[in-house]
Design a protein around this motif. Structure first.
Motif, PDB file in Angstrom:
ATOM      1  N   GLN A 401       0.646  -1.299   0.093  1.00 46.61           N
ATOM      2  CA  GLN A 401       0.176  -0.087  -0.021  1.00 46.61           C
ATOM      3  C   GLN A 401       1.030   1.413   0.197  1.00 46.61           C
ATOM      4  O   GLN A 401       0.818   1.982  -0.375  1.00 46.61           O
ATOM      5  N   GLY A 402       2.340   1.227   0.716  1.00 45.68           N
ATOM      6  CA  GLY A 402       3.249   2.290   0.859  1.00 45.68           C
ATOM      7  C   GLY A 402       3.118   2.851  -0.747  1.00 45.68           C
ATOM      8  O   GLY A 402       3.919   3.961  -1.027  1.00 45.68           O
ATOM      9  N   PHE A 403       3.573   2.385  -1.505  1.00 45.78           N
ATOM     10  CA  PHE A 403       3.840   2.096  -2.979  1.00 45.78           C
ATOM     11  C   PHE A 403       2.518   2.228  -3.611  1.00 45.78           C
ATOM     12  O   PHE A 403       2.399   2.607  -5.269  1.00 45.78           O
ATOM     13  N   GLY A 404       0.888   1.609  -4.060  1.00 45.79           N
ATOM     14  CA  GLY A 404       0.342   2.779  -4.363  1.00 45.79           C
ATOM     15  C   GLY A 404      -0.365   1.551  -4.427  1.00 45.79           C
ATOM     16  O   GLY A 404      -1.493   0.964  -5.866  1.00 45.79           O
ATOM     17  N   GLY A 405       0.034  -0.339  -4.299  1.00 46.02           N
ATOM     18  CA  GLY A 405      -0.746  -1.091  -5.017  1.00 46.02           C
ATOM     19  C   GLY A 405      -2.025  -1.410  -4.564  1.00 46.02           C
ATOM     20  O   GLY A 405      -1.711  -1.267  -2.665  1.00 46.02           O
ATOM     21  N   VAL A 406      -2.739  -2.485  -4.710  1.00 42.40           N
ATOM     22  CA  VAL A 406      -4.183  -2.988  -3.984  1.00 42.40           C
ATOM     23  C   VAL A 406      -4.153  -4.405  -4.418  1.00 42.40           C
ATOM     24  O   VAL A 406      -3.513  -4.922  -5.677  1.00 42.40           O
ATOM     25  N   ILE A 407      -5.061  -4.642  -3.360  1.00 42.99           N
ATOM     26  CA  ILE A 407      -4.908  -6.632  -3.482  1.00 42.99           C
ATOM     27  C   ILE A 407      -5.937  -6.757  -4.503  1.00 42.99           C
ATOM     28  O   ILE A 407      -7.467  -6.926  -3.928  1.00 42.99           O
ATOM     29  N   LEU A 408      -5.768  -7.811  -5.677  1.00 46.14           N
ATOM     30  CA  LEU A 408      -6.731  -8.524  -6.154  1.00 46.14           C
ATOM     31  C   LEU A 408      -6.866  -9.771  -5.859  1.00 46.14           C
ATOM     32  O   LEU A 408      -8.006 -10.300  -5.722  1.00 46.14           O
ATOM     33  N   GLN A 409      -5.619 -10.790  -5.307  1.00 49.43           N
ATOM     34  CA  GLN A 409      -5.905 -11.964  -4.935  1.00 49.43           C
ATOM     35  C   GLN A 409      -5.150 -11.801  -4.075  1.00 49.43           C
ATOM     36  O   GLN A 409      -4.077 -11.275  -4.136  1.00 49.43           O
ATOM     37  N   GLN A 410      -5.732 -12.791  -3.007  1.00 53.37           N
ATOM     38  CA  GLN A 410      -4.749 -13.006  -1.676  1.00 53.37           C
ATOM     39  C   GLN A 410      -5.286 -14.315  -1.573  1.00 53.37           C
ATOM     40  O   GLN A 410      -6.219 -15.148  -0.904  1.00 53.37           O
TER      41      GLN A 410
END
Length: 519
Positions: A401-410
């Motif tokens: 999240q610090g680099f602007g990512g979002v989770i698609l699958q976990q």
């Protein structure tokens, strides 16, 4: 001949950077309180840390531990909201062999493992009511009984708790025991939000720039006068944590040696539509501060029900906000009910679902495969496997999240992260690669606290492609359709990666050549 005199060791409180009156007072309080943490003292005071997310409650707990006689003992922390209720009791108090189906051997809990040191319970407001009485007994008697046991064990532990919720309001609502609240709040330390700390934002930014430059072996960036003014004007909904992540992105993604406001705005994560000049408007209240359910409801109203944007306003991850919405029964925000005082209601069954508004977007996809050691000695580590996995997962998600990512699958062993959703960001492949490098470094170094816990084996791959996103959905990241091999290619690359290796696809290689050493 001149002799260099040895420098006196730095006091742990010097790790709390800042000169504002609230931080100066906190320094004094911590130094004063540390003297009372004597070993074997049954009256060692409990401490409750209160502050918004990202204000540094975990750091303050560690500094308090390191400042007193218990510094040589263990410092163990557990997030009460991150562990299922069915495991939390065994995690805290331990189990006896045969207490339940999977309890093949006796295992001490964190209270026993923290003997002679400090046990830090974060998000104490999430502790189930059924366990609050047992925690109160353990604190008052300094004795714990393992699950399934008859005999008690004496423990010499200092308990520090933390919350961003108003526990007094929880007590009034019947969701937190009054006797436990008063026992935890023997000493209350309030951590100020960064927006109220004046010039501290500049001091912290300079420290983070130096820290990340040393960590990545890069020349440190410098802030222009206009950039320092921007830092002081910004509202910092994510507080010090958000500032730290921004300075890390500045160090890794900005080619300029001197940072200006345009660079900060460019690398600042996207904000809610109500923002102005790149700053998120904080959730405003009148009179007394709102409790957490009310703040969540107001943030959702402020963002027209957009969960992703509301999470950013509150300084939470999307997953954390959804967890709290489920816990408080917040399912849908009604604009019509605001004047009538109705803040929460269930969506009607015949509600009209808007037609999808598909938009094609470029994304960088990071795939992570995580495996854990096949076997460890039963008493080698303090934590249960679930807790170890949860702690590591939380650290990874914070880096993402610090680099602007979002989770698609976990899943249990596979994580797919997209950069460029819901809004397109600059240097998407660079962000994905830097995130992968940061995760690899964290895995190699182990826990920051120096605790002996198992480390996972991580394989990573980065790919560049296109996806279709439903921009009309309240949460666009929940409806993503990959185009061609956008999600499949990084998963295939993982199968070719060695432990600890990061593989990049050909499209990514073309975009990041010259920025990273590629082999």
């Amino acid at each position: 001949m001149d002799h260099l005199l040895p420098q006196p060791p730095r006091h742990p409180t010097e790790r709390l950077v800042g000169t504002c009156p609230a931080i100066a007072a906190l320094h004094t309080q911590l130094r004063h309180l540390a003297a009372f943490d004597t070993l074997g003292n049954p009256a060692v005071p409990t401490v409750l840390l209160q502050g918004e997310t990202g204000t540094g409650k975990g750091l303050v707990a560690r500094v308090l531990h390191d400042s007193g006689p218990r510094a040589q003992g263990p410092f163990l922390d557990v997030n009460c909201a991150a562990i299922p209720e069915t495991l939390l009791e065994a995690e805290l108090f331990g189990v006896t062999a045969g207490a339940f189906t999977d309890a093949r051997r006796a295992k001490p809990g964190l209270f026993e493992a923290a003997a002679g040191g400090t046990l830090f319970l974060d998000e104490i407001d999430a502790l189930p009511l059924a366990l609050q009485g047992k925690l109160l007994t353990a604190i008052e008697t300094k004795r714990v009984r393992r699950v399934g046991a008859v005999r008690e064990h004496a423990v010499d532990v200092k308990v520090v708790t933390a919350t961003q919720a108003a526990l007094s309001a929880r007590v009034a609502e019947g969701r937190f025991r009054a006797d436990l609240y008063h026992r935890l709040a023997v000493i209350v330390l309030v951590l100020p939000p960064l927006r109220e700390r004046g010039d501290d934002s500049v001091l912290l930014a300079q420290q983070f720039l130096q820290q990340y430059a040393e960590a990545h072996r890069l020349p440190p960036k410098r802030l222009s006068r206009a950039a320092t003014e921007w830092l002081q004007r910004y509202d910092w909904p994510g507080n010090v944590r958000e500032l730290s992540h921004l300075m890390e992105r500045v160090t890794l993604l900005s080619p300029e040696a001197r940072i200006d406001p345009q660079t900060l705005e460019w690398l600042c994560l996207p904000r809610a539509p109500t923002t102005t000049h790149g700053a998120v408007a904080p959730v405003e209240t009148e009179g007394q501060p709102l409790d957490e359910p009310a703040r969540i409801t107001q943030a959702l109203r402020q963002t027209q029900g957009n969960v992703v944007q509301a999470a950013r306003v509150l300084g939470l991850s999307r997953k954390a906000l959804r967890y709290r919405m489920r816990r408080y029964g917040i399912a849908h925000i009604s604009d019509e009910g605001q004047d009538a005082g109705t803040s929460v209601h269930q969506a009607p069954r015949d509600a009209v679902v808007p037609a999808p508004a598909w938009e094609q977007k470029p994304v960088a996809v990071l795939a992570l495969e995580v495996t854990w050691p096949a076997a460890v000695e039963p008493d080698a580590f303090y934590y249960e496997p679930w807790t170890v996995h949860t702690r590591w997962e939380h650290t990874v998600l914070e880096k993402v999240q610090g680099f602007g990512g979002v989770i698609l699958q976990q899943g249990p062993s596979l994580l797919l992260v997209a950069f460029g959703l819901p809004r397109t960001l600059e240097q998407l492949p660079h962000r994905a690669v830097q995130t992968a490098l940061g995760i690899r470094q964290m895995t190699a170094e182990g826990p920051a606290t120096g605790e002996q816990t198992p480390r996972p084996t991580v394989r990573q791959a980065v790919h560049w492609g296109q996806v279709l996103v439903d921009t009309g959905a309240s949460d666009p990241t929940a409806r993503v359709l990959p185009i061609a091999e956008t999600l499949a290619e990084p998963v295939r690359l993982i199968g070719q990666a060695a432990p600890g290796e990061i593989l990049v696809s050909t499209p990514v290689r073309r975009l990041v050549e010259g920025w990273f050493e590629l082999r």
